[in-house]
Design an enzyme around this catalytic site. Structure first.
Site, PDB file in Angstrom:
ATOM      1  CG  ASP A 150      -2.729 -13.455  -1.865  1.00 54.69           C
ATOM      2  OD1 ASP A 150      -2.245 -14.131  -2.792  1.00 54.69           O
ATOM      3  OD2 ASP A 150      -2.041 -12.700  -1.144  1.00 54.69           O
TER       4      ASP A 150
ATOM      5  NE  ARG B  13       2.299 -19.455  -9.127  1.00 57.50           N
ATOM      6  CZ  ARG B  13       2.051 -18.767  -8.017  1.00 57.50           C
ATOM      7  NH1 ARG B  13       2.591 -19.135  -6.872  1.00 57.50           N
ATOM      8  NH2 ARG B  13       1.293 -17.702  -8.040  1.00 57.50           N
TER       9      ARG B  13
ATOM     10  CG  ASN C 246      -2.015 -10.842 -11.362  1.00 55.38           C
ATOM     11  OD1 ASN C 246      -3.205 -10.917 -11.051  1.00 55.38           O
ATOM     12  ND2 ASN C 246      -1.055 -10.837 -10.442  1.00 55.38           N
TER      13      ASN C 246
HETATM   14  C1  FPP Z   1      -3.648 -14.913  -6.011  1.00 52.72           C
HETATM   15  O1  FPP Z   1      -3.039 -16.121  -5.654  1.00 52.72           O
HETATM   16  C2  FPP Z   1      -4.696 -15.124  -6.978  1.00 52.72           C
HETATM   17  C3  FPP Z   1      -4.674 -14.656  -8.253  1.00 52.72           C
HETATM   18  C4  FPP Z   1      -3.561 -13.884  -8.815  1.00 52.72           C
HETATM   19  C5  FPP Z   1      -5.774 -14.875  -9.158  1.00 52.72           C
HETATM   20  C6  FPP Z   1      -7.113 -15.204  -8.583  1.00 52.72           C
HETATM   21  C7  FPP Z   1      -7.765 -16.079  -9.550  1.00 52.72           C
HETATM   22  C8  FPP Z   1      -8.671 -17.037  -9.310  1.00 52.72           C
HETATM   23  C9  FPP Z   1      -9.277 -17.270  -7.996  1.00 52.72           C
HETATM   24  C10 FPP Z   1      -9.154 -17.942 -10.365  1.00 52.72           C
HETATM   25  C11 FPP Z   1      -9.557 -17.377 -11.669  1.00 52.72           C
HETATM   26  C12 FPP Z   1     -10.362 -16.147 -11.632  1.00 52.72           C
HETATM   27  C13 FPP Z   1     -11.582 -15.963 -12.159  1.00 52.72           C
HETATM   28  C14 FPP Z   1     -12.165 -14.622 -12.079  1.00 52.72           C
HETATM   29  C15 FPP Z   1     -12.389 -17.024 -12.781  1.00 52.72           C
HETATM   30  P1  FPP Z   1      -1.469 -16.247  -5.871  1.00 52.72           P
HETATM   31  O2  FPP Z   1      -1.262 -17.008  -7.128  1.00 52.72           O
HETATM   32  O3  FPP Z   1      -0.798 -14.916  -5.841  1.00 52.72           O
HETATM   33  O4  FPP Z   1      -1.092 -17.096  -4.622  1.00 52.72           O
HETATM   34  P2  FPP Z   1       0.283 -17.086  -3.837  1.00 52.72           P
HETATM   35  O5  FPP Z   1       0.436 -15.710  -3.261  1.00 52.72           O
HETATM   36  O6  FPP Z   1       0.085 -18.134  -2.802  1.00 52.72           O
HETATM   37  O7  FPP Z   1       1.356 -17.420  -4.824  1.00 52.72           O
END
Ligand code: FPP
Length: 259
Positions: A30, A43, A78
């Site tokens: 996260d 983002r 998501n």
């Molecule tokens: C949460 O950060 C993260 C995600 C929803 C996706 C995680 C994905 C990756 C690390 C990269 C791609 C994945 C793979 C498997 C190659 P957020 O966007 O919710 O962050 P925030 O809460 O700060 O907005």
């Protein structure tokens, strides 16, 4: 990740020290969006930096004695994000497999994707299947990527599978127990989850491994996912080692005191 790649005639590297450490760590990655926002970036760049953090973490994991790492790459919730962000995340999983699959395969890593396959675009389904097929015989390390995964949905899917077996006369409700139900989940082939880590300071489970984490330890770290790597993983493992896991029982001292 040297364990699998060391095929020279030098003495084999000693097994990593992991007495009392977790074997299976699951991570809610996260904070990509906040990381990008703090730098005035879109983002999507946070997610790209998140892939680099994932690579660093996968690389380091066996050195800490881990046997399995499960990461939450894309949840069934998501899909509610803007189309451009969803398509960036789909593109990143594709790119990750394209750039890293050969190396992971060479290093003896088995890749497994958890979640609802049929909800993924055909090109992602194809790449997921290729990653699994190419690494199916590897056993040095298991990397599970939860992608289009939600734990409640997985539990519902398992219940449906069991109901179908009963309807078809292949199962008896009287025989259903936790082990049988667990075997119907998409996580069935992985080892038990010892530790769940969530980064970015949030303290929620967000529909991740609800059944599987019943006896896991939870460590919440303030680091944003794109900054994650061996150092933060090591801190989480140290925190795990300080915990006393009783699985609903008593610790040795209390057993003696209870007579
Ligand atoms: C949460 O950060 C993260 C995600 C929803 C996706 C995680 C994905 C990756 C690390 C990269 C791609 C994945 C793979 C498997 C190659 P957020 O966007 O919710 O962050 P925030 O809460 O700060 O907005």
């Amino acid at each position: 990740m040297s364990r699998a790649s060391d095929k020279s005639d030098q003495a084999a590297p000693s097994a990593p020290e992991n007495s009392g450490g977790p074997k299976h760590v699951a991570v809610i990655m996260d904070g990509n969006g906040r990381w990008a926002k703090a730098r005035g970036m879109p983002r999507t760049l946070g997610h790209r930096a998140g892939v680099n953090a994932l690579k660093r973490t996968v690389e380091a994991a066996p050195q800490f004695g881990l046997e399995c790492l499960t990461v939450f790459g894309f949840s069934t919730e998501n899909w509610r994000r803007p189309v451009a962000e969803v398509s960036e995340l789909m593109g990143l999983v594709k790119l990750y497999v394209q750039t890293d699959l050969d190396r992971l395969a060479r290093e003896g890593v088995r890749v497994r994707i958890l979640g609802r396959r049929d909800g993924l675009p055909p090109d992602i389904q194809e790449i997921v299947e290729r990653a699994e097929a190419k690494t199916a015989h590897n056993s040095n390390f298991l990397l599970q990527v939860a992608f289009n995964y939600g734990s409640r949905g997985d539990i519902v899917d398992a219940a449906r599978k069991f109901a179908i077996q009963v309807r078809d006369g292949k199962a008896d409700p009287a025989d259903l127990d936790e082990a049988m139900f667990g075997s119907l989940l998409c996580t069935a082939k992985g080892p038990p989850v010892d530790l769940v880590i969530r980064t970015s300071g949030e303290r929620r489970i967000s529909n991740f491994l609800l059944w599987e984490a019943a006896y896991a330890e939870f460590v919440f770290q303030n680091v944003l996912w794109p900054d994650y790597g061996p150092e933060a993983l090591s801190e989480a493992i140290e925190e795990f080692r300080r915990r006393e896991r009783r699985f609903g029982g008593l610790d040795a001292h209390d057993v003696l005191a209870a007579g």
